[in-house]
Each structure stands twice: as structure tokens, then as C-alpha cells.
Design an enzyme around this catalytic site. Sequence first.
Site, PDB file in Angstrom:
ATOM      1  CB  SER A  63      -1.029  -0.049   1.199  1.00  0.00           C
ATOM      2  OG  SER A  63      -1.711   0.990   1.045  1.00  0.00           O
ATOM      3  CB  THR A  64       1.262   3.989   2.183  1.00  0.00           C
ATOM      4  OG1 THR A  64      -0.074   4.181   2.334  1.00  0.00           O
ATOM      5  CG2 THR A  64       1.907   5.552   2.325  1.00  0.00           C
TER       6      THR A  64
ATOM      7  CG  HIS B  95      -4.371  -0.734  -0.762  1.00  0.00           C
ATOM      8  ND1 HIS B  95      -3.859  -0.725   0.381  1.00  0.00           N
ATOM      9  CD2 HIS B  95      -4.743  -1.831  -1.223  1.00  0.00           C
ATOM     10  CE1 HIS B  95      -4.211  -1.842   1.103  1.00  0.00           C
ATOM     11  NE2 HIS B  95      -5.023  -2.712   0.069  1.00  0.00           N
TER      12      HIS B  95
ATOM     13  CG  MET C  61      -2.002   3.674   7.303  1.00  0.00           C
ATOM     14  SD  MET C  61      -0.984   3.935   8.514  1.00  0.00           S
ATOM     15  CE  MET C  61      -1.825   4.817   9.641  1.00  0.00           C
TER      16      MET C  61
ATOM     17  CG  ASP D 237      -5.969  -5.366   2.363  1.00  0.00           C
ATOM     18  OD1 ASP D 237      -6.538  -6.343   2.541  1.00  0.00           O
ATOM     19  OD2 ASP D 237      -5.787  -4.861   1.100  1.00  0.00           O
TER      20      ASP D 237
END
Length: 359
Positions: free
Chosen positions: A172-173, A198, A291, A294
Site C-alpha cells: 500500500s503506502t 492499493h 498503512m 490488509d
Amino acid sequence: MKKISVLVVDDSALIRKLLSEIINNQPDMEVIGVAADPLAAREMIRARNPDVLTLDVEMPKMDGIDFLEKLMRLRPMPVVMVSTLTERGSDVTFRALELGAVDFVSKPKLDIVSGLKEYSSEIANKIRIAKSARFKRHLPLSVTKSATADAVLPVMLNHISSTEKLIIVGASTGGTEAIKEFLMHMPPDSPGILVTQHMPEGFTKSFAHRMNSLCKISVVEAEGGERILPGHAYIAPGHSHLLLKRSGANYMTELNHGEPVSRHRPSVDVLFRSAANFAGKNAIGVILTGMGKDGAAGMLEMHRAGAYNFAQDEASCVVFGMPKEAIAAGGVNEVVSLKDMARCVLTKLSNMGSHGNRI
């Protein structure tokens, strides 16, 4: 508690006003200045020392990317890019992430006023993440009740005997740069790779194209129904969950437009669940910077199905959220730095007798 101080840099007076309203409406942050171009921003940074900068791409006097490059070299600080969702814009966004921007927010093409207001929660969260990520002071993870992978597919272990190995990646991030670092070290004969990052719809195709131009392997945005081939990586599109399936002796991709899981579509938990169902011990899982949580439940399912799993270590993460949660859940076999991730995965695959070779 000291509020997060934000400097808004955008050549549009309307965007500056809207972003200021969104930020100032948050209880934990405030706008301490606005600038219409990078030269004005430079003086405000010196005078006011903001915690986070929101930065437009196309501006007068100096391009936002040129400014970002100079800023990260001379005065590194947390930056969230503001980009228009276009093919050209997405390429520019990836360049910004390469230079050190923490994340980006997509400007809506139409009806900017209502569009940005709809993104207010996302904008605020990305500013919080940026402040936390760059200074390694992680905010407590906000966990809300949400759907699990059960909303998309049930657990149904279906391990047809096979020696074909797969690499399953979630991030993600900060993940675009982490994925690039990982994929660039994959040899042309590496096992097939499935990736969920993401990312908004409209950016994933450009991301895949960019990776394809940099890597020894072929990288594409998954379309669903493809046979998963060695030397290929398949990126989840921003509009759908990416799943692994079997068709006879072959591994295949599948897209699913079911409800978001852990607030995300595509979801790492869904991809990992499908790998547990259909690949089991033939899969190697990799969870990278991000972050939230997930992927933690799905990685544990992969582990229980016989997969061998790696997590990125805290020191090399932009945000040590998803790897931390996966480690805490008990689904991780090894924790390694990003620079060592590809080598460790390929070494493990070599020991398993796969097509993967040592770097």
C-alpha cells in the site's frame, strides 16, 4: 496535542481554498500557509517549517516535479502530491513517488468542488500518514469493522499437485517504489508474480507499463482469464480484486468486482486468500510497506496452507503497518529489508527447486 501544520502549494486559487477548508476542518491539522508557485513555497518552508506539504504538479515559474527533486535533496520533508487523473498525470505521479513523495491524491477531472470534498477523508488520512511515515513516528492504526475476504470468496483449499511456483505480493503506502525495487531484481525466468497495490483506477495500467519498461520480466495490468506465465507479473487493476484460480493444470488470473475488503478494492487479503486456496505450498508471499492491516489475515491463511512468507522490515518501510500486522498475526516466516527481499525470495525458490535463480 500539536496540530499537523500543512503548506498547500497549487497554482489554482480554487484548489488552494478547497484544500485549506478540508484541512482546517480536521481537528488534528491546520494550514499554516498557501503558495501559488514553488518559489513562494520555498520561502514559506524556510519561514514556517511545515510538517507536510501538498504539492501540485503543473505550476508556473517551476514545475512541481523539479521543485520536489530539489526539495528532497536540500530539505527532505513529507509531501503529498496532487495530480490530475490522466495517463500523462499518472506517469508524473510515479516520478514524484520515485523522488520521495509519500503519496498522492487524484484531482477529479470534472466538478472539482464536489469531487475534492468527497475526497476530504482520503486527503486528511494521507496527510496524517505522510507526517507519520517520514518521521517514523507511527500513528496508532485506525481499525474499523469491515468485510473480510469471505465477502469475495470462501476458504476452499484446492491444491492440485504441481511443481509450478508463484510469488504473491501485497503493498500500500510507499508500495510503488517497493514493488519497483523488488520486480527490477526478478530474472526473466522467475515464477509468475501476482501483485495487489492499493491504487486508484486509472493509475494501475500506467504503473504496470512503467514497471514493464524497467524490469527484465514482463509486467502487465491483469485483465482476468490470463494464464500465469513464468517471467511475467500481473498488477491488480484499480477497479477489481485480483484472484488466483486454477484451470486444469494451469494457474490463471481472475478479476472480481465484489465489495471492498478492509476498505480496499483491490484487496491484498483477497489475493492472499486465493493463493492459499489454489497454490498452497507452491506460493511465496511477500507483504511490503503500507498503512493498515490488509493482507495480515490472508497471509496467515497462506502460511497455514503451506506457503512461505516474507515481510518487509520496519527500517525500510515507508509505513510499517501492513507488515507489522502480518507479523503479529503469525503468518510471516522471515522479516527482511527491502534491498534484500528479491534475493531472499529467489534463494528460497531455488531451495524449493523452482525456476527462480539466485541473484
